[in-house]
Design a protein around this motif. Sequence first.
Motif, PDB file in Angstrom:
ATOM      1  N   ASN A  33      -8.803   4.695  -6.439  1.00 53.82           N
ATOM      2  CA  ASN A  33      -9.412   3.375  -6.606  1.00 53.82           C
ATOM      3  C   ASN A  33      -9.351   2.900  -8.053  1.00 53.82           C
ATOM      4  O   ASN A  33      -9.162   1.707  -8.294  1.00 53.82           O
ATOM      5  CB  ASN A  33     -10.842   3.372  -6.064  1.00 53.82           C
ATOM      6  N   ASP A  61     -11.691  -4.120  -0.636  1.00 56.53           N
ATOM      7  CA  ASP A  61     -10.782  -3.888  -1.755  1.00 56.53           C
ATOM      8  C   ASP A  61     -10.967  -2.470  -2.286  1.00 56.53           C
ATOM      9  O   ASP A  61     -11.199  -2.231  -3.470  1.00 56.53           O
ATOM     10  CB  ASP A  61     -10.998  -4.907  -2.878  1.00 56.53           C
ATOM     11  N   LYS A  62     -10.867  -1.524  -1.342  1.00 56.64           N
ATOM     12  CA  LYS A  62     -11.151  -0.134  -1.668  1.00 56.64           C
ATOM     13  C   LYS A  62     -10.306   0.793  -0.799  1.00 56.64           C
ATOM     14  O   LYS A  62     -10.027   0.495   0.351  1.00 56.64           O
ATOM     15  CB  LYS A  62     -12.639   0.142  -1.417  1.00 56.64           C
ATOM     16  N   TRP A  63      -9.915   1.925  -1.386  1.00 56.94           N
ATOM     17  CA  TRP A  63      -9.182   2.969  -0.677  1.00 56.94           C
ATOM     18  C   TRP A  63     -10.151   4.018  -0.155  1.00 56.94           C
ATOM     19  O   TRP A  63     -11.137   4.351  -0.812  1.00 56.94           O
ATOM     20  CB  TRP A  63      -8.192   3.653  -1.612  1.00 56.94           C
ATOM     21  N   SER A  82      -3.467   0.130   6.207  1.00 59.82           N
ATOM     22  CA  SER A  82      -4.241  -0.955   5.594  1.00 59.82           C
ATOM     23  C   SER A  82      -4.871  -1.745   6.730  1.00 59.82           C
ATOM     24  O   SER A  82      -4.300  -1.836   7.820  1.00 59.82           O
ATOM     25  CB  SER A  82      -3.354  -1.855   4.735  1.00 59.82           C
ATOM     26  N   GLN A 130      -9.895  10.125  -3.996  1.00 56.26           N
ATOM     27  CA  GLN A 130     -10.236   8.753  -3.606  1.00 56.26           C
ATOM     28  C   GLN A 130     -10.755   7.965  -4.799  1.00 56.26           C
ATOM     29  O   GLN A 130     -10.360   6.818  -5.013  1.00 56.26           O
ATOM     30  CB  GLN A 130     -11.289   8.776  -2.499  1.00 56.26           C
ATOM     31  N   TRP A 156      -5.843   1.699  -8.476  1.00 61.30           N
ATOM     32  CA  TRP A 156      -5.660   0.432  -7.735  1.00 61.30           C
ATOM     33  C   TRP A 156      -6.204  -0.724  -8.570  1.00 61.30           C
ATOM     34  O   TRP A 156      -5.571  -1.783  -8.656  1.00 61.30           O
ATOM     35  CB  TRP A 156      -6.360   0.532  -6.386  1.00 61.30           C
ATOM     36  N   GLU A 187      -8.933  -4.083   3.036  1.00 59.76           N
ATOM     37  CA  GLU A 187      -8.784  -5.352   2.333  1.00 59.76           C
ATOM     38  C   GLU A 187     -10.143  -6.027   2.163  1.00 59.76           C
ATOM     39  O   GLU A 187     -10.419  -6.636   1.133  1.00 59.76           O
ATOM     40  CB  GLU A 187      -7.817  -6.267   3.086  1.00 59.76           C
ATOM     41  N   CYS A 191       0.828  -1.210   0.000  1.00 59.66           N
ATOM     42  CA  CYS A 191       0.000   0.000   0.000  1.00 59.66           C
ATOM     43  C   CYS A 191       0.861   1.259   0.000  1.00 59.66           C
ATOM     44  O   CYS A 191       0.579   2.208  -0.741  1.00 59.66           O
ATOM     45  CB  CYS A 191      -0.955  -0.012   1.190  1.00 59.66           C
ATOM     46  N   TYR A 243      -6.503   1.614   3.150  1.00 62.70           N
ATOM     47  CA  TYR A 243      -6.942   0.550   2.256  1.00 62.70           C
ATOM     48  C   TYR A 243      -7.689  -0.497   3.065  1.00 62.70           C
ATOM     49  O   TYR A 243      -7.174  -1.038   4.035  1.00 62.70           O
ATOM     50  CB  TYR A 243      -5.756  -0.109   1.540  1.00 62.70           C
TER      51      TYR A 243
END
Length: 148
Positions: free
Chosen positions: A142, A109-111, A70, A138, A145, A106, A13, A104
């Motif tokens: 994403n 699965d998103k910031w 994270s 943001q 990512w 987990e 991250c 982040y």
Amino acid sequence: MPQQKSKPLSKICEDFIFKYFNRNKSCCCFRFSDTHDTFQGRGHGVVLSKAPSDFIVTNFGRVFFAEVKSTENSRGTTKKLFDQQAARRNQILTAGGDYEYFVYSEAKDKWYVLAGQAVRNCPTRTWEDLDPYSTPVQNDLNKWWQNR
């Protein structure tokens, strides 16, 4: 041949945020060294004094301290997630500086991008509480990512 250890999620991250904020001429990101940097594959490192955050970032003319977190928590953020840098964050905010967290999830699965002031006021929030406060950074983060 020895098997290489995979990087911990926290370092993946941090690397991602570093690359994101060094992606073009409108932004730049400088990383503060931490104890992890002194290991150099030896299994032990030199203890360094605590940095105020992971990075200092300039993004479209705005300068702020950035801390990357994270979490596997399926519910949201907790006070414990932010405790380590709280004193430095509060000092920076009190002095009029800007501080942001890049968290982040987990589980999702998103910031999430959280203002330091908001975290200081209320560090424990569900992901659903945070979803309505999505920012352009943001959203872009994403996208990056998902396409990494």
